[in-house]
Design a protein around this motif. Structure first.
Motif, PDB file in Angstrom:
ATOM      1  N   LYS A  35      13.364 -19.403  13.081  1.00 12.94           N
ATOM      2  CA  LYS A  35      13.502 -18.700  11.806  1.00 12.94           C
ATOM      3  C   LYS A  35      13.415 -17.198  11.996  1.00 12.94           C
ATOM      4  O   LYS A  35      14.156 -16.436  11.404  1.00 12.94           O
ATOM      5  CB  LYS A  35      12.416 -19.170  10.834  1.00 12.94           C
ATOM      6  N   VAL A  36      12.480 -16.774  12.832  1.00 13.13           N
ATOM      7  CA  VAL A  36      12.319 -15.341  13.093  1.00 13.13           C
ATOM      8  C   VAL A  36      12.248 -15.137  14.591  1.00 13.13           C
ATOM      9  O   VAL A  36      11.515 -15.828  15.287  1.00 13.13           O
ATOM     10  CB  VAL A  36      11.026 -14.791  12.459  1.00 13.13           C
ATOM     11  N   GLU A  37      13.015 -14.183  15.111  1.00 13.06           N
ATOM     12  CA  GLU A  37      12.959 -13.862  16.532  1.00 13.06           C
ATOM     13  C   GLU A  37      13.055 -12.357  16.701  1.00 13.06           C
ATOM     14  O   GLU A  37      13.844 -11.700  16.031  1.00 13.06           O
ATOM     15  CB  GLU A  37      14.083 -14.535  17.303  1.00 13.06           C
ATOM     16  N   CYS A  49      15.552 -11.023  14.128  1.00 11.70           N
ATOM     17  CA  CYS A  49      16.432 -11.964  13.435  1.00 11.70           C
ATOM     18  C   CYS A  49      15.639 -12.787  12.437  1.00 11.70           C
ATOM     19  O   CYS A  49      14.548 -13.285  12.754  1.00 11.70           O
ATOM     20  CB  CYS A  49      17.115 -12.869  14.454  1.00 11.70           C
ATOM     21  N   ILE A  50      16.169 -12.923  11.251  1.00  9.43           N
ATOM     22  CA  ILE A  50      15.608 -13.805  10.224  1.00  9.43           C
ATOM     23  C   ILE A  50      16.740 -14.646   9.658  1.00  9.43           C
ATOM     24  O   ILE A  50      17.729 -14.106   9.150  1.00  9.43           O
ATOM     25  CB  ILE A  50      14.925 -13.020   9.087  1.00  9.43           C
ATOM     26  N   ASN A  51      16.602 -15.952   9.780  1.00 11.23           N
ATOM     27  CA  ASN A  51      17.591 -16.876   9.214  1.00 11.23           C
ATOM     28  C   ASN A  51      19.013 -16.533   9.628  1.00 11.23           C
ATOM     29  O   ASN A  51      19.950 -16.566   8.810  1.00 11.23           O
ATOM     30  CB  ASN A  51      17.468 -16.911   7.692  1.00 11.23           C
ATOM     31  N   TYR A  54      20.506 -10.309  11.569  1.00 12.51           N
ATOM     32  CA  TYR A  54      19.798  -9.362  12.422  1.00 12.51           C
ATOM     33  C   TYR A  54      19.601  -8.021  11.729  1.00 12.51           C
ATOM     34  O   TYR A  54      20.442  -7.565  10.954  1.00 12.51           O
ATOM     35  CB  TYR A  54      20.575  -9.149  13.725  1.00 12.51           C
ATOM     36  N   PHE A  67      18.387  -6.728   7.351  1.00 14.17           N
ATOM     37  CA  PHE A  67      18.857  -7.891   8.098  1.00 14.17           C
ATOM     38  C   PHE A  67      20.173  -8.389   7.492  1.00 14.17           C
ATOM     39  O   PHE A  67      20.193  -9.270   6.637  1.00 14.17           O
ATOM     40  CB  PHE A  67      17.802  -8.997   8.069  1.00 14.17           C
TER      41      PHE A  67
END
Length: 218
Positions: A35-37, A49-51, A54, A67
């Protein structure tokens, strides 16, 4: 860590942190499906990154650039520009999130020494920080620009070096070649043997080795 070169792997491929040699695709840049990176970065801002979208955060975890991008890379050494993908094309943002270079590339790399590798129609070239195409997108592969202003390229499976005026500085006569390192030498392969050349193309260490590694830290 030093990585032993194997004949099956190109020197240019080993030198690139984000490989550019298999066309303009970005499979090598794909992130995990979490989900988040957050991608590690030696920068004031880090891509995250979310869903599946970026953006960028600062060291406090605050969102500084929204994002909304399909991909995002780290900012360049001076924290000036970062490559992002928007509507299927790559371009560059500044640290304020403003578009600095148009989204017109199939791939756009991180700036090194004021230059970045870009790709159009499966061919590679180099741009400067103003978006000028200093090396035309005409090569099968091209590596990051070294401190001496030369980039290794390949065409028709032979390797040489181009300068930032778009001129071939060292003719494509090698079976394989790596980027120049800080000591001014580049590892090359010819007639099945490895050795080292300088920025003029002069052989400094004879091509007599069955394998070799690029020099690290000078």
């Amino acid at each position: 860590m030093r990585t032993r070169m194997r004949n099956r792997m190109g020197l240019l491929a080993l030198a690139l942190s984000a490989t550019l040699l298999s066309g303009c695709g970005t499979d090598n840049l794909q992130k995990a499906d979490s989900k988040v990176e957050i991608e590690a970065a030696d920068s004031l801002l880090a891509p995250a990154c979310i869903n599946g979208k970026y953006g960028y955060i600062d060291a406090n975890g605050d969102i500084t650039i929204q994002f909304k991008y399909e991909d995002a890379q780290v900012f360049s050494e001076d924290d000036r520009l970062a490559s992002v993908k928007f509507s299927g094309k790559y371009g560059y943002l500044d640290a304020n999130g403003e578009k600095a270079i148009d989204y017109s590339y199939d791939y756009a790399g991180v700036f090194h020494h004021g230059y970045a590798v870009v790709c159009k129609d499966s061919l590679y070239g180099v741009i400067d920080t103003d978006g000028n195409e200093v090396v035309a997108c005409a090569y099968d592969t091209i590596g990051n620009v070294a401190a001496n202003g030369l980039a290794v390229f390949s065409t028709n499976d032979t390797y040489g070096y181009v300068d930032m005026k778009g001129n071939v500085a060292i003719k494509a006569v090698y079976e394989d070649a790596a980027e120049f390192t800080d000591n001014g030498l580049a590892l090359v392969k010819k007639d099945g043997k490895y050795g080292f050349i300088d920025s003029t193309g002069e052989v400094v260490i004879p091509l007599e080795y069955e394998y070799a590694e690029s020099f690290k830290n000078g």
